[in-house]
Write a protein that holds these residues in place. Structure first.
Motif, short mmCIF file in Angstrom:
data_model
loop_
_atom_site.label_atom_id
_atom_site.label_comp_id
_atom_site.label_asym_id
_atom_site.label_seq_id
_atom_site.Cartn_x
_atom_site.Cartn_y
_atom_site.Cartn_z
N SER A 48 56.28 33.37 114.44
CA SER A 48 56.28 33.53 116.31
C SER A 48 57.98 32.89 116.93
N ALA A 49 58.07 31.51 116.66
CA ALA A 49 60.04 31.53 117.46
C ALA A 49 60.73 31.63 116.98
N SER A 50 60.56 31.56 115.70
CA SER A 50 61.60 32.83 114.93
C SER A 50 62.36 34.34 115.31
N ASN A 51 60.59 35.01 115.58
CA ASN A 51 60.85 36.12 115.90
C ASN A 51 60.94 36.52 117.18
N PHE A 52 60.92 35.46 118.45
CA PHE A 52 62.00 35.30 119.71
C PHE A 52 63.79 34.37 119.85
N ALA A 53 64.11 34.30 118.93
CA ALA A 53 65.25 33.59 118.53
C ALA A 53 66.20 35.29 118.04
N LEU A 54 65.54 35.72 117.15
CA LEU A 54 65.80 37.14 116.27
C LEU A 54 65.24 38.17 117.21
N LEU A 97 48.31 27.77 110.71
CA LEU A 97 49.28 27.74 112.88
C LEU A 97 50.28 27.23 113.12
N ILE A 98 50.76 26.21 112.07
CA ILE A 98 52.09 25.53 112.58
C ILE A 98 52.87 27.37 111.68
N TYR A 99 52.62 27.81 110.61
CA TYR A 99 53.44 28.30 109.93
C TYR A 99 53.84 29.29 111.34
N LEU A 100 52.48 29.46 111.73
CA LEU A 100 52.78 31.15 112.16
C LEU A 100 53.48 30.79 113.80
N LEU A 144 53.55 15.34 110.99
CA LEU A 144 54.87 16.25 111.73
C LEU A 144 55.53 15.63 110.43
N GLU A 145 55.54 14.99 109.29
CA GLU A 145 56.96 14.98 108.58
C GLU A 145 57.10 15.97 107.82
N GLY A 146 55.57 16.63 106.92
CA GLY A 146 55.91 17.79 106.36
C GLY A 146 56.49 18.71 107.17
N THR A 147 55.97 18.81 108.12
CA THR A 147 56.68 20.29 108.58
C THR A 147 58.50 20.02 109.24
N VAL A 172 59.59 35.66 104.83
CA VAL A 172 59.42 35.42 103.54
C VAL A 172 60.13 34.13 103.56
N LEU A 173 61.29 33.91 103.52
CA LEU A 173 61.82 32.60 102.83
C LEU A 173 60.71 31.42 103.42
N LEU A 174 60.66 31.58 104.67
CA LEU A 174 59.98 30.61 105.09
C LEU A 174 58.25 30.37 104.54
N LYS A 175 57.82 31.31 104.63
CA LYS A 175 56.41 31.29 103.89
C LYS A 175 56.14 30.56 102.06
N ALA A 176 57.74 30.97 101.81
CA ALA A 176 57.99 30.43 99.77
C ALA A 176 58.18 29.36 99.75
N THR A 177 58.53 28.19 101.17
CA THR A 177 58.34 27.46 100.86
C THR A 177 56.88 26.42 100.28
#
Length: 242
Positions: free
Chosen positions: A220-226, A213-216, A24-27, A174-179
């Motif tokens: 997915s939540a970001s897609n709804f906001a976008l 799965l957490i990244y996914l 959770l802290e890492g997320t 892409v930025l999110l995955k680059a973290t």
């Protein structure tokens, strides 16, 4: 707590082995890193796009060099280069000024590095979006006496966002995955937490799949906001077409 919940749901086989809080802290660290890096990259992107569209070569040429170099070098190489060069320059400065040694915080370094890298991509996204705004509308706003800042705020920005949002969404993901790359400079993000949990329990594959799965879930939540943002900025154009 998470382990107890999984056991109550009959998922004891998928126990987190007590590493739930660490994950959770890492997320949370990953989300903070991504959001702050996004804010910085958007700011740099707007500045870079304005510079590339400027009539002044003093602004246009450096912006062109910036986007060309950054987009042509792998993110991992840039991250290592920027992180260690920042520390070197800071050490040289403290030595020259006879200050105490200052060590760059991995989180701050990660935000600066990712923001600087993806600022180049956002520069091209915003440049293309600004060019998509009909020139006649900008000229009409000028004729009405709107100042440059007012023209951008009331005429250019609302319309350019409609064109820029698909690119913003792509860059954000892409930025999110680059973290995940920031773990190599010592930041305790989701990937680092998953690696630590996996090595401690000898279930590295399981925890890395969980991280994926957490990244996914975040994307997915970001897609709804976008999608909501796209509908919001497209509302005016739909009304105009009726």
């Amino acid at each position: 707590m998470l382990d107890a919940l999984m056991q109550n749901l009959g998922l004891s086989a998928f126990s987190l082995k007590g590493f739930g809080p660490l994950l959770l802290e890492g997320t949370w660290m990953t989300i903070k890193l991504a959001v702050l890096s996004l804010a910085l990259s958007i700011l740099l992107g707007l500045i870079g796009a304005s510079a590339k569209l400027s009539s002044s070569a003093l602004l246009r040429v450096p912006a062109q060099i910036y986007t060309t170099l950054i987009r042509g070098i792998p993110d991992l190489v840039l991250m290592l280069l920027i992180f260690y060069s920042l520390q070197t320059w800071l050490t040289m400065l403290t030595d020259a000024m006879e200050w105490e040694y200052i060590e760059i915080n991995p989180f701050g370094a990660g935000v600066i590095t990712l923001g600087f890298i993806y600022g180049a991509y956002f520069t091209e996204t915003f440049r293309g979006a600004i060019l998509s705004v009909p020139r006649g509308q900008v000229e009409a706003a000028t004729a009405y006496g709107l100042k440059r800042g007012q023209r951008f705020r009331y005429v250019v920005f609302p319309q350019m966002m409609r064109y820029a949002l698909p690119g913003i969404g792509n860059n954000w993901q892409v930025l999110l995955k680059a973290t995940a790359l920031v773990s190599i400079i010592g930041l305790a993000d989701l990937v680092k937490a998953s690696q630590d949990a996996g090595k401690s329990t000898y279930q590295l594959f399981y925890f890395l799949v969980l991280a994926a799965l957490i990244y996914l879930l975040i994307t997915s939540a970001s897609n709804f906001a976008l999608r909501w943002a796209e509908r919001h900025y497209a509302a005016g154009s739909r009304e105009a077409q009726r």
